[in-house]
Design an enzyme around this catalytic site. Structure first.
Site, PDB file in Angstrom:
ATOM      1  N   LYS A   1      13.263 -10.982   5.587  1.00 53.12           N
ATOM      2  CA  LYS A   1      12.934 -12.372   5.899  1.00 53.12           C
ATOM      3  C   LYS A   1      14.139 -13.274   5.603  1.00 53.12           C
ATOM      4  O   LYS A   1      14.963 -12.959   4.734  1.00 53.12           O
ATOM      5  CB  LYS A   1      11.767 -12.860   5.036  1.00 53.12           C
ATOM      6  CG  LYS A   1      10.424 -12.220   5.283  1.00 53.12           C
ATOM      7  CD  LYS A   1       9.398 -12.814   4.331  1.00 53.12           C
ATOM      8  CE  LYS A   1       8.031 -12.158   4.476  1.00 53.12           C
ATOM      9  NZ  LYS A   1       7.388 -12.516   5.754  1.00 53.12           N
TER      10      LYS A   1
ATOM     11  N   ARG B   1      -0.653  -5.125   7.453  1.00 55.54           N
ATOM     12  CA  ARG B   1      -1.604  -4.373   8.281  1.00 55.54           C
ATOM     13  C   ARG B   1      -1.564  -2.877   7.981  1.00 55.54           C
ATOM     14  O   ARG B   1      -2.553  -2.172   8.180  1.00 55.54           O
ATOM     15  CB  ARG B   1      -1.338  -4.657   9.752  1.00 55.54           C
ATOM     16  CG  ARG B   1       0.002  -4.202  10.290  1.00 55.54           C
ATOM     17  CD  ARG B   1       0.390  -4.855  11.596  1.00 55.54           C
ATOM     18  NE  ARG B   1       0.698  -6.273  11.404  1.00 55.54           N
ATOM     19  CZ  ARG B   1       0.996  -7.099  12.411  1.00 55.54           C
ATOM     20  NH1 ARG B   1       1.029  -6.646  13.660  1.00 55.54           N
ATOM     21  NH2 ARG B   1       1.259  -8.366  12.170  1.00 55.54           N
TER      22      ARG B   1
END
Length: 497
Positions: free
Chosen positions: A271, A345
């Site tokens: 990120k 996920r």
């Protein structure tokens, strides 16, 4: 900080407190007084509304106006808080009362340790709302610095026949949300998978919950490829925690799965620096699940409540998983990992697949899953997806009744094709930028046990508040989703969902 919550039938005029909180409504000719303020107005010879008007009060939601009582009341200070538009006679909106109580308590400094609330509290619903808002408004995170108030006593002046159960429920919910806030606000240097699991063990022992913790060796041996893959780049190995409340005679089971990424650097798909600043909060879903199971045990719905905490730290270490790696989720489904920053996920897929062992009547997962949720719905509204319209709308309705904002979202089948992989059963991301929140939901749907009713809550925005405090919501962790999960347990127990 220790906060004590009491109720009293004492007159607001005689209530012993450092400050007394009253409600203010918008009126046609200036501010009007909400129910509960009558005794205060009498003590001021009927001049309270005029005094508020002279100080510029309008009654708009969460507006604070302070008035010295000059010895007319036992309390030296009146705090008027706006309730927003209302007809003043019908039951007040619970969220308006919660926010008003929270804003008023939050406005008081350390000198005001005893606070009386003379807000509308004419029945159980109003009393619970005022009590919960006041408790949450007084929250402080004190792990790394002293509390600004050593302790506070809040007294709700119930001007009706409210039952003690309503106040007890507010205490349970406030404690649960405060637990979540504390966990979310804790630095990732202190909260990592093993320490989070230890906190879950502490909570389970105190609350009479059963608990199972799988460490990295057990996860690898039993085929939890999502957790082991995401966690392999960190010095803090992953954990899967299962906590459960099993009341005698319960015939139905609700299962919650929470994303517990204790820090998300993005892994090798790193990120930007700014985007990492709030990533200690990426375990908010797991915290909400732990707190909701604890609250259910305290409140006693006649339903089995099981919570899975999928805990990992996503770091770009030398052993981190790479884009193009293929992992095998619990149960055998293979996933090509194209972006290591779509890691939540993956850990949740393991827990969703494992939930088949519990034979749930309802399965709900909770996650700070996508930035796309913020783009679509903003920072305060959770996105709800499900494998049936009935379940989706049922969860949205439960959230509304619990006082949380949520919006139903679709799972368009045409977006599923983007998850196809040439080398595995599916990929963890698509090449398409649009619909990211929905694609994430479609990915999770692949791991829901056959025939199980399921909903997905994306709380990426609501879980962590980066702006100035408002209502009962502080800066930092909010406790989002707890009230909805607790409400869902009761809805399943009562056959409503």
């Amino acid at each position: 900080m220790t906060t004590t919550l009491l109720t009293s039938q004492t007159s607001a005029r005689e209530a012993t407190a450092d400050a007394i909180i009253i409600g203010v409504l918008p009126g046609t000719g200036g501010p009007a007084l909400a129910p509960g303020a009558e005794d205060v107005d009498t003590a001021l010879d009927g001049s309270l509304a005029a005094t508020l008007a002279a100080l510029g009060a309008t009654g708009k939601a969460e507006e604070i106006t302070k008035i010295a009582t000059a010895g007319r009341l036992a309390a030296p200070l009146i705090v008027g808080v706006g309730l927003g538009a209302s007809n003043g006679t019908a039951p007040f909106d619970g969220e308006a009362l919660r926010r008003a109580a929270g804003a008023a308590v939050r406005s008081l400094g350390p000198a005001h340790r005893q606070v009386a609330l003379a807000l509308p509290a004419r029945d159980d619903a109003e009393t619970e709302a005022v009590a919960l808002g006041a408790l949450l408004g007084g929250y402080e995170f004190t792990r790394y610095r002293p509390a600004t108030v050593a302790g506070r006593e809040l007294t709700v002046l119930a001007n009706g026949t409210a039952a003690s159960a309503a106040v007890d429920r507010s205490r349970v919910l406030a404690d649960a949300m405060s637990l979540v806030r504390d966990l979310v606000n804790t630095s990732a240097s202190h909260l990592y998978p093993a320490s989070f699991a230890a906190e879950a063990e502490r909570v389970a022992a105190e609350s009479g919950l059963s608990i199972e913790v799988l460490d990295e060796k057990a996860l690898a041996a039993e085929g939890y490829g999502g957790l082991t893959g995401v966690g392999q780049g960190s010095v803090h190995p992953p954990r899967l925690v299962r906590v459960a409340y099993n009341p005698a005679g319960a015939a139905k089971t609700v299962v919650y799965v929470g994303k517990g990424i204790t820090f998300d650097s993005g892994g090798l798909s790193l990120k930007p620096a700014k985007a990492m600043e709030a990533m200690k909060s990426d375990m908010s879903g797991a915290a909400a699940v732990l707190a909701a199971v604890r609250a259910a045990a305290a409140l006693g719905p006649a339903v089995n409540v099981v919570g899975y905490l999928a805990l990992a730290e996503n770091m770009p270490g030398a052993t981190a998983q790479r884009p193009s790696d293929v992992i095998t989720i619990y149960g055998g489904t293979t996933v090509e990992v194209l972006n290591t920053d779509a890691e939540g996920r993956l850990v949740m897929a393991d827990a969703l697949a494992r939930s088949a062992d519990d034979h749930p009547d309802l399965l709900v997962d909770v996650a700070t899953l996508t930035g796309a949720q913020l783009v679509a719905l903003g920072p305060r509204i959770a996105g709800i997806m499900a494998n049936s319209d009935e379940v989706r709308e049922g969860v949205v309705d439960a959230a509304r009744r619990a006082g949380e904002q949520a919006w139903g979202m679709p799972l368009p089948e045409e977006l599923r094709k983007g998850l196809d992989s040439p080398v595995a059963d599916l990929a963890n991301v698509t090449g398409e930028r649009h619909g990211g929140m929905l694609v994430a939901g479609l990915f999770l749907k692949e791991f829901v046990p056959a025939g199980v009713r399921w909903a997905h809550m994306d709380i990426a925005g609501p879980a962590f508040h980066e702006g100035e405090p408002y209502g009962y919501t502080p800066k930092g962790g909010t406790g989002a989703a707890v009230r909805t999960l607790v409400q869902l347990a009761f809805d399943v127990a009562e056959g409503r969902l």
